[in-house]
Design a protein around this motif. Structure first.
Motif, PDB file in Angstrom:
ATOM      1  N   ALA A  48     -87.322 -19.287  47.075  1.00 29.99           N
ATOM      2  CA  ALA A  48     -86.580 -19.024  48.312  1.00 29.99           C
ATOM      3  C   ALA A  48     -85.099 -19.247  48.036  1.00 29.99           C
ATOM      4  N   SER A  49     -84.284 -18.387  48.615  1.00 29.25           N
ATOM      5  CA  SER A  49     -82.848 -18.453  48.384  1.00 29.25           C
ATOM      6  C   SER A  49     -82.067 -18.423  49.683  1.00 29.25           C
ATOM      7  N   ALA A  50     -80.837 -18.917  49.568  1.00 31.63           N
ATOM      8  CA  ALA A  50     -79.894 -18.921  50.689  1.00 31.63           C
ATOM      9  C   ALA A  50     -78.707 -18.035  50.324  1.00 31.63           C
ATOM     10  N   TRP A  51     -78.489 -16.988  51.095  1.00 29.00           N
ATOM     11  CA  TRP A  51     -77.281 -16.188  50.950  1.00 29.00           C
ATOM     12  C   TRP A  51     -76.282 -16.825  51.903  1.00 29.00           C
ATOM     13  N   ILE A  52     -75.401 -17.645  51.342  1.00 31.50           N
ATOM     14  CA  ILE A  52     -74.484 -18.446  52.148  1.00 31.50           C
ATOM     15  C   ILE A  52     -73.156 -17.714  52.286  1.00 31.50           C
ATOM     16  N   VAL A  53     -72.729 -17.563  53.535  1.00 33.10           N
ATOM     17  CA  VAL A  53     -71.457 -16.903  53.844  1.00 33.10           C
ATOM     18  C   VAL A  53     -70.675 -17.782  54.816  1.00 33.10           C
ATOM     19  N   ASN A  54     -69.368 -17.553  54.880  1.00 34.25           N
ATOM     20  CA  ASN A  54     -68.580 -18.237  55.898  1.00 34.25           C
ATOM     21  C   ASN A  54     -68.746 -17.494  57.222  1.00 34.25           C
ATOM     22  N   PRO A  55     -68.475 -18.138  58.351  1.00 33.18           N
ATOM     23  CA  PRO A  55     -68.687 -17.472  59.647  1.00 33.18           C
ATOM     24  C   PRO A  55     -67.892 -16.183  59.831  1.00 33.18           C
ATOM     25  N   GLN A  56     -66.752 -16.056  59.165  1.00 24.23           N
ATOM     26  CA  GLN A  56     -65.934 -14.844  59.284  1.00 24.23           C
ATOM     27  C   GLN A  56     -66.448 -13.692  58.417  1.00 24.23           C
ATOM     28  N   ARG A  57     -67.448 -13.961  57.605  1.00 19.82           N
ATOM     29  CA  ARG A  57     -68.061 -12.964  56.713  1.00 19.82           C
ATOM     30  C   ARG A  57     -67.040 -12.364  55.737  1.00 19.82           C
ATOM     31  N   THR A  58     -66.238 -13.252  55.137  1.00 21.57           N
ATOM     32  CA  THR A  58     -65.266 -12.815  54.139  1.00 21.57           C
ATOM     33  C   THR A  58     -65.574 -13.384  52.754  1.00 21.57           C
ATOM     34  N   HIS A  59     -66.395 -14.457  52.689  1.00 24.03           N
ATOM     35  CA  HIS A  59     -66.695 -15.142  51.435  1.00 24.03           C
ATOM     36  C   HIS A  59     -68.182 -15.451  51.334  1.00 24.03           C
ATOM     37  N   THR A  60     -68.650 -15.547  50.096  1.00 26.80           N
ATOM     38  CA  THR A  60     -70.012 -16.005  49.834  1.00 26.80           C
ATOM     39  C   THR A  60     -69.960 -17.104  48.787  1.00 26.80           C
ATOM     40  N   ARG A  70     -75.692 -17.132  34.778  1.00 26.84           N
ATOM     41  CA  ARG A  70     -75.225 -16.042  35.637  1.00 26.84           C
ATOM     42  C   ARG A  70     -74.863 -16.595  37.009  1.00 26.84           C
ATOM     43  N   TRP A  71     -73.915 -15.927  37.669  1.00 30.38           N
ATOM     44  CA  TRP A  71     -73.576 -16.273  39.048  1.00 30.38           C
ATOM     45  C   TRP A  71     -74.667 -15.735  39.964  1.00 30.38           C
ATOM     46  N   LEU A  72     -75.233 -16.614  40.784  1.00 31.96           N
ATOM     47  CA  LEU A  72     -76.338 -16.254  41.671  1.00 31.96           C
ATOM     48  C   LEU A  72     -76.195 -16.951  43.020  1.00 31.96           C
ATOM     49  N   GLN A  73     -76.997 -16.507  43.975  1.00 31.55           N
ATOM     50  CA  GLN A  73     -77.100 -17.222  45.241  1.00 31.55           C
ATOM     51  C   GLN A  73     -77.860 -18.525  44.987  1.00 31.55           C
ATOM     52  N   VAL A 159     -66.594 -10.263  44.425  1.00 33.86           N
ATOM     53  CA  VAL A 159     -67.941 -10.546  43.913  1.00 33.86           C
ATOM     54  C   VAL A 159     -68.308  -9.632  42.751  1.00 33.86           C
ATOM     55  N   VAL A 160     -68.093  -8.356  42.884  1.00 32.11           N
ATOM     56  CA  VAL A 160     -68.466  -7.412  41.830  1.00 32.11           C
ATOM     57  C   VAL A 160     -67.731  -7.732  40.532  1.00 32.11           C
ATOM     58  N   ASP A 161     -66.453  -8.059  40.640  1.00 34.46           N
ATOM     59  CA  ASP A 161     -65.681  -8.399  39.437  1.00 34.46           C
ATOM     60  C   ASP A 161     -66.209  -9.665  38.774  1.00 34.46           C
ATOM     61  N   MET A 162     -66.698 -10.602  39.546  1.00 33.71           N
ATOM     62  CA  MET A 162     -67.159 -11.882  39.012  1.00 33.71           C
ATOM     63  C   MET A 162     -68.569 -11.807  38.439  1.00 33.71           C
ATOM     64  N   ILE A 163     -69.452 -11.077  39.102  1.00 37.67           N
ATOM     65  CA  ILE A 163     -70.861 -11.092  38.686  1.00 37.67           C
ATOM     66  C   ILE A 163     -71.267  -9.892  37.853  1.00 37.67           C
ATOM     67  N   GLY A 164     -70.477  -8.842  37.875  1.00 32.26           N
ATOM     68  CA  GLY A 164     -70.904  -7.622  37.211  1.00 32.26           C
ATOM     69  C   GLY A 164     -71.945  -6.915  38.058  1.00 32.26           C
ATOM     70  N   TYR A 165     -72.796  -6.174  37.406  1.00 35.35           N
ATOM     71  CA  TYR A 165     -73.792  -5.388  38.135  1.00 35.35           C
ATOM     72  C   TYR A 165     -75.062  -6.204  38.328  1.00 35.35           C
ATOM     73  N   ASN A 166     -75.323  -6.602  39.548  1.00 36.68           N
ATOM     74  CA  ASN A 166     -76.555  -7.279  39.937  1.00 36.68           C
ATOM     75  C   ASN A 166     -76.984  -6.638  41.246  1.00 36.68           C
ATOM     76  N   MET A 172     -77.315  -7.680  49.059  1.00 39.98           N
ATOM     77  CA  MET A 172     -77.073  -8.701  50.086  1.00 39.98           C
ATOM     78  C   MET A 172     -75.637  -8.642  50.582  1.00 39.98           C
ATOM     79  N   LEU A 173     -74.717  -8.388  49.685  1.00 40.68           N
ATOM     80  CA  LEU A 173     -73.316  -8.259  50.060  1.00 40.68           C
ATOM     81  C   LEU A 173     -73.137  -7.082  51.021  1.00 40.68           C
ATOM     82  N   GLU A 174     -73.758  -5.962  50.698  1.00 45.17           N
ATOM     83  CA  GLU A 174     -73.672  -4.784  51.562  1.00 45.17           C
ATOM     84  C   GLU A 174     -74.323  -5.046  52.917  1.00 45.17           C
ATOM     85  N   LYS A 175     -75.478  -5.705  52.908  1.00 50.14           N
ATOM     86  CA  LYS A 175     -76.141  -6.031  54.172  1.00 50.14           C
ATOM     87  C   LYS A 175     -75.256  -6.914  55.044  1.00 50.14           C
TER      88      LYS A 175
END
Length: 183
Positions: A48-60, A70-73, A159-166, A172-175
């Motif tokens: 189970a994972s947590a996709w954690i975002v700030n309330p303004q939906r600008t950061h994860t 690897r960078w992951l949730q 995010v894309v620059d930091m994690i590459g293609y995942n 989740m970012l798009e959602k």
């Protein structure tokens, strides 16, 4: 959330993403196997994972996973706990040190089935990852756990620059970006 609630949510779960939709039946079939909530099921098991975002939906919030490099949730194994929502919340707190986490909704946010490479004493296997959307205050102090090398908030744009293609993180970012929950 127990095994029956999970199965019910999975049966009702709909997604426009083909790769995610292809996982649903396999997840449903796994819910009835008590070993599916434990690492002992070597073919694959729930996480189970947590996709954690700030309330303004600008950061994860992402973690640089120590074993996978690897960078992951944030998230982890169920270890016998059939309440995957509880697992996600516990893992989020344990891996971040954040105490003021807020579950956005109790329904499933995302699903992903991914392969975990073989390691000493652990064969290659699948993780059936059930993900939940969680909010946190970007100003709250982070505490890096032993499972991480680093922990950081990333702007959605970086995010894309930091994690590459995942594909699952990009999904989740798009959602999140398209979410009706946006403020």
């Amino acid at each position: 959330m127990n095994r029956l609630t999970l199965k019910d949510q999975l049966q009702k779960y709909r997604t426009p993403y083909e790769e995610e939709a292809a996982f649903i039946e396999g997840f449903i079939g796994l819910t009835d196997d008590p070993l599916a909530y434990s690492r002992e099921r070597l073919a694959g098991h729930f996480t189970a994972s947590a996709w954690i975002v700030n309330p303004q939906r600008t950061h994860t919030l992402l973690t640089l996973h120590r074993k996978l490099g690897r960078w992951l949730q944030l998230g982890g194994h169920a270890d016998g706990n059939e309440n995957l929502l509880e697992v996600a919340m516990n893992e989020a707190e344990e891996e971040s040190g954040l105490k003021n986490l807020r579950l956005v909704e109790t329904s499933i946010f995302d699903l992903d089935k991914h392969i975990i490479p073989e390691r000493p004493h652990v064969p290659e296997h699948f993780h059936y990852d059930v993900r939940f959307l969680i909010e946190a205050d970007i100003q709250e102090k982070l505490v890096i756990s032993t499972e991480s090398v680093s922990l950081a908030w990333f702007t959605f744009d970086s995010v894309v620059d930091m994690i590459g293609y995942n594909p699952s993180i990009l999904r989740m970012l798009e959602k999140t970006s398209k979410s009706e929950i946006l403020l």
